[in-house]
Write an enzyme that holds these catalytic residues in place. Structure first.
Site, PDB file in Angstrom:
ATOM      1  N   CYS A   1      34.643 -11.484  20.183  1.00  0.00           N
ATOM      2  CA  CYS A   1      35.366 -10.292  19.719  1.00  0.00           C
ATOM      3  C   CYS A   1      36.318  -9.719  20.772  1.00  0.00           C
ATOM      4  O   CYS A   1      37.204  -8.931  20.444  1.00  0.00           O
ATOM      5  CB  CYS A   1      34.391  -9.215  19.273  1.00  0.00           C
ATOM      6  SG  CYS A   1      33.210  -9.774  18.032  1.00  0.00           S
TER       7      CYS A   1
ATOM      8  N   HIS B   1      37.583  -2.289  19.266  1.00  0.00           N
ATOM      9  CA  HIS B   1      37.023  -3.359  18.443  1.00  0.00           C
ATOM     10  C   HIS B   1      36.239  -2.723  17.299  1.00  0.00           C
ATOM     11  O   HIS B   1      35.446  -1.799  17.499  1.00  0.00           O
ATOM     12  CB  HIS B   1      36.112  -4.243  19.295  1.00  0.00           C
ATOM     13  CG  HIS B   1      35.293  -5.203  18.495  1.00  0.00           C
ATOM     14  ND1 HIS B   1      35.834  -5.987  17.505  1.00  0.00           N
ATOM     15  CD2 HIS B   1      33.960  -5.493  18.542  1.00  0.00           C
ATOM     16  CE1 HIS B   1      34.874  -6.724  16.957  1.00  0.00           C
ATOM     17  NE2 HIS B   1      33.735  -6.448  17.571  1.00  0.00           N
TER      18      HIS B   1
ATOM     19  N   ASN C   1      33.528  -6.201  10.772  1.00  0.00           N
ATOM     20  CA  ASN C   1      33.786  -6.786  12.094  1.00  0.00           C
ATOM     21  C   ASN C   1      34.434  -8.150  11.898  1.00  0.00           C
ATOM     22  O   ASN C   1      33.786  -9.099  11.463  1.00  0.00           O
ATOM     23  CB  ASN C   1      32.462  -6.916  12.856  1.00  0.00           C
ATOM     24  CG  ASN C   1      32.632  -7.492  14.249  1.00  0.00           C
ATOM     25  OD1 ASN C   1      33.669  -8.059  14.587  1.00  0.00           O
ATOM     26  ND2 ASN C   1      31.602  -7.357  15.061  1.00  0.00           N
TER      27      ASN C   1
END
Length: 346
Positions: free
Chosen positions: A119, A255, A285
């Site tokens: 990520c 994020h 996500n």
């Protein structure tokens, strides 16, 4: 004294993003998992996410993101000689997903390679692209963050299935006018936390001895504690490197993992939540696509304006972290101003 040229300013000159058409709502999980919409929203902030369909992979999403960019910035790829794709879900170990994308968007022959930082990958990739342009090794870099996590997450595991979605974002990184562009980067990783977030590839166990299963493994409690801490530490360090304080930040692009991570991180930064770009309620996500999806959205809807100060912060498997500050360069706005000035003087 010998003449020295000032270092060039390097930033983002074009961007675009894409998410698959298939929408998966919390109600879809209610039908087969021990959970419900109220619990998912209150614990994560996520209401829906996008999933790829059969025959769709990370390269397909990356190409669509580049096409979305070209629809707004038709000349964006002129001069691009390097393609980097940050992904935890490459189409194959080789050829690189970056090469597959390059060949489909008219950049056949460009240098192309993938980058794996989960990520954190997009911010990592921006740092690499910045260094390549700064050193003269590349003229312009097409930087893509693309992931299809729905393919590697156990859809019967309540702890992970509800969190992840698929998507892609693309930017071109090159020289921008003085005073704009990237100002600082902070990157890091600590393999001591590898047991807390991982995806199996070739090995069946980690160096720690942990046996890995078929799907993504995550210790949510440990990841949460790690995430809040490193997002704040790396973000503060990036701001310090750039000579900035929290009061100087116009927008933070975190994020998009969990609203319960974003909220305390912003509180510790001293940055109000209304300055945080959050779209995880609609995408979940999306790993390396998370930051560019949010950045692109905030630029398209007019929130991020030319000359504003932006802070990017991310964390991911590794365990890794990354942060960057940049003064936003709105290429379209500059072109519009130049056109208006030309018309006035004509």
């Amino acid at each position: 004294m010998p003449h020295t040229n000032p270092l060039p300013a390097i930033g983002i000159t074009a961007l675009g993003a894409y998410a698959p058409d298939k929408v998966v709502t919390n109600a879809d999980f209610e039908a087969r998992l021990d959970t419900n919409d109220e619990w998912i929203v209150s614990h994560t902030g996520i209401r829906e996410r996008r999933f790829v369909v059969d025959g769709e992979f990370s390269s397909h999403l990356g190409v669509r993101a580049v096409e979305a960019m070209l629809a707004r910035f038709p000349d964006a790829l002129e001069g691009v000689d390097t393609v980097v794709c940050a992904t935890a879900t490459p189409d194959a170990l080789f050829p690189a997903t970056a090469a597959l994308i390059a060949g489909q968007v008219g950049l056949r022959g460009a240098a192309a390679f993938d980058l794996s930082a989960a990520c954190s990958g997009f911010v990592y990739g921006c740092s690499v692209a910045h260094a390549l342009v700064m050193s003269g090794a590349a003229k312009k870099v097409l930087m893509i963050g693309a992931d299809t996590l729905s393919r590697i997450v156990d859809q019967d595991d309540r702890g992970t299935a509800i969190l992840f979605g698929d998507g892609a974002g693309a930017v071109v990184i090159g020289e921008v006018p003085a005073g704009y562009g990237f100002e600082s980067f902070v990157l890091g990783a600590d393999s001591a936390g590898a047991d807390s977030l991982y995806i199996r590839c070739l090995a069946d166990r980690l160096p720690s001895g942990l046996n890995m299963g078929q799907f993504t493994g995550m210790n949510g409690r440990e990841v949460f504690k790690f995430a809040v801490r490193v997002m704040v530490e790396s973000g503060r360090e990036a701001m310090q490197k750039a000579g900035l304080g929290a009061q100087d930040v116009d927008w933070i692009i975190p994020h998009q993992a969990n609203i319960r991570i974003i909220q305390p991180a912003c509180e510790r930064f001293g940055i109000p939540m209304d300055k945080a770009v959050v779209n995880l309620d609609r995408y979940g996500n999306t790993s390396a696509a998370s930051v560019p999806l949010a950045l692109d959205e905030a630029c398209r809807d007019g929130r991020i304006q030319d000359g504003q100060q932006v802070l990017l912060v991310a964390f991911g498997g590794g365990l890794s972290w990354a942060a960057s500050t940049l003064k936003w360069y709105d290429h379209a706005a500059h072109l519009a101003r130049q056109a208006a000035e030309t018309e006035v003087t004509a």
